[in-house]
Design an enzyme around this catalytic site. Structure first.
Site, short mmCIF file in Angstrom:
data_model
loop_
_atom_site.label_atom_id
_atom_site.label_comp_id
_atom_site.label_asym_id
_atom_site.label_seq_id
_atom_site.Cartn_x
_atom_site.Cartn_y
_atom_site.Cartn_z
N ASP A 87 0.90 -1.37 0.06
CA ASP A 87 -0.06 -0.04 -0.12
C ASP A 87 0.68 1.31 0.02
O ASP A 87 0.31 2.23 0.27
CB ASP A 87 -1.00 0.11 1.33
CG ASP A 87 -2.11 -0.94 0.78
OD1 ASP A 87 -2.42 -1.02 -0.31
OD2 ASP A 87 -2.81 -1.42 1.96
N ASP A 148 -6.78 -4.71 -4.52
CA ASP A 148 -6.87 -3.18 -3.94
C ASP A 148 -5.61 -2.69 -4.71
O ASP A 148 -5.31 -1.64 -4.60
CB ASP A 148 -6.63 -3.36 -2.46
CG ASP A 148 -7.87 -4.34 -1.67
OD1 ASP A 148 -7.94 -5.13 -2.19
OD2 ASP A 148 -8.03 -3.72 -0.57
#
Ligand code: GLY
Length: 376
Positions: A87, A148
């Site tokens: 991320d 994601d």
């Protein structure tokens, strides 16, 4: 039409600066946000909201607060605080890269390039994918990709543009292709996560982490897919990515309930006691629809349908889910869900929901997107 919602949102961001006092909102706790240090996957969203609000208002207090967050991201990079995950793209696109886009600050550009290098440490050459979580020797995690990750890829595409080094872009493109092939199912629904043999790259199978079941479709995952593939199309021009974004968008819009805001999973059994919504999934999907519509021709047979889907979702978010008019609320969107089965914040503000809501409002009102790509 969106102006009142933007004004309300920006005022909340301005008010929150003092209350947050250098800490970061993560998910809600009633009317307030739970505040954390700069050590999670979510910290970039507050930074991104400060930059968006700063661009909208020109308010020096917002600029100052936004710049402070980037200093904190600098320290985080120097100290390597909780950066062993994919991320990095969320974190640094909306903080350092945002500063570069808004102010052309060279130090911020350099920090963003360091972030891209950090993300590349997760590239697994043998398997041909970016490992989502855990260390390389973590047998439970070293074969996992998650949907994601598609929003982390713009950092890599951007780094190739900036450096003329194709390494980053090649990895991003392979990751997007692999995601398209294995995470998106034949009916345009999606797995949240997929496993490969890390030695050979052989596919093993799909699973979920935050969805209802392995075979169901987690609404936020589907939303990451819409926006992520549309962004991969923007950077690569590969029509397969546009087609996938479009199909995933149609699936999303066609499976919405009457108020046009998603339940947290598209395969919840009828009669479930607490069928929570995930307003953050709808905010991400709306941002993705806006991106997708930028690339579709108006005469495309589904253009008007998707545009209507975007309008209906945003209208419902503003009228039925936002805290507009409530000055005591810290968050912008109510009824997001983080991880229902895991018992984490099933019905609260989500800072990423707030970010994508504001990003989309500004895009609809002013035509500026977020910080995923350079502006023309
Ligand atoms: N990327 C983590 C989540 O969407 O919950």
């Amino acid at each position: 039409m969106w102006k009142a919602a933007i004004e309300d949102a920006v005022q909340k961001v301005q008010r929150n600066i003092a209350r947050f006092d250098g800490r970061y909102p993560h998910v809600g706790e009633g009317k307030q946000y739970a505040l954390i240090g700069n050590d999670d996957w979510t910290n970039g969203f507050w930074s991104g909201m400060l930059w968006l609000s700063c661009e909208y208002t020109g308010d020096p207090q917002l600029r100052e607060a936004a710049r402070h967050t980037v200093e904190s991201f600098h320290r985080r990079m120097d100290e390597g605080t909780v950066l062993d995950h994919h991320d990095i793209g969320f974190l640094y696109s909306l903080s350092a890269k945002a500063q570069w886009i808004v102010e052309r600050d060279e130090e911020a550009r350099q920090l963003t390039l360091r972030a891209a290098d950090k993300l590349m440490e997760r590239w697994r050459e043998q398997g041909g994918y970016l490992q989502a979580w855990g260390r390389k020797d973590d047998a439970a995690e070293n074969g996992r990709i998650i949907i994601d990750c598609l929003l982390n890829l713009p950092l890599l595409y951007w780094a190739s543009e900036q450096t003329d080094n194709p390494l980053y872009r090649n990895a991003a493109e392979q990751q997007a292709r692999k995601s398209r092939r294995y995470l998106v199912r034949g009916d345009d629904s999606s797995y949240h996560t997929f496993f490969f043999n890390p030695e050979t790259g052989e596919p093993i199978g799909g699973a979920t982490h935050q969805g209802y079941t392995n075979g169901s479709t987690w609404a936020r995952g589907q939303a990451w897919g819409i926006y992520g593939f549309a962004l991969s199309y923007r950077y690569t021009g590969d029509p397969a990515f546009l087609e996938t974004a479009k199909r995933m968008a149609l699936y999303f819009v066609q499976h919405l309930p009457a108020d046009h805001v998603a339940y947290w999973d598209f395969a919840l059994p009828p009669g479930m006691e607490q069928p929570y919504r995930d307003s953050s999934a709808s905010a991400i999907a709306a941002a993705g629809l806006a991106e997708l519509l930028d690339h579709l021709k108006e005469e495309d047979p589904v253009y008007a349908y998707l545009q209507e889907g975007l309008n209906q979702s945003m209208t419902s978010l503003v009228h039925n889910y936002s805290t507009a008019g409530d000055d005591s609320a810290e968050g912008l969107l109510q009824h997001g869900s983080y991880h229902v089965r895991g018992g984490l914040a099933p019905d609260e503000y989500m800072i990423w929901g707030d970010y994508f809501y504001l990003e989309t409002l500004l895009r609809l009102e002013r035509g500026i997107g977020g910080y995923w790509y350079e502006r023309k």
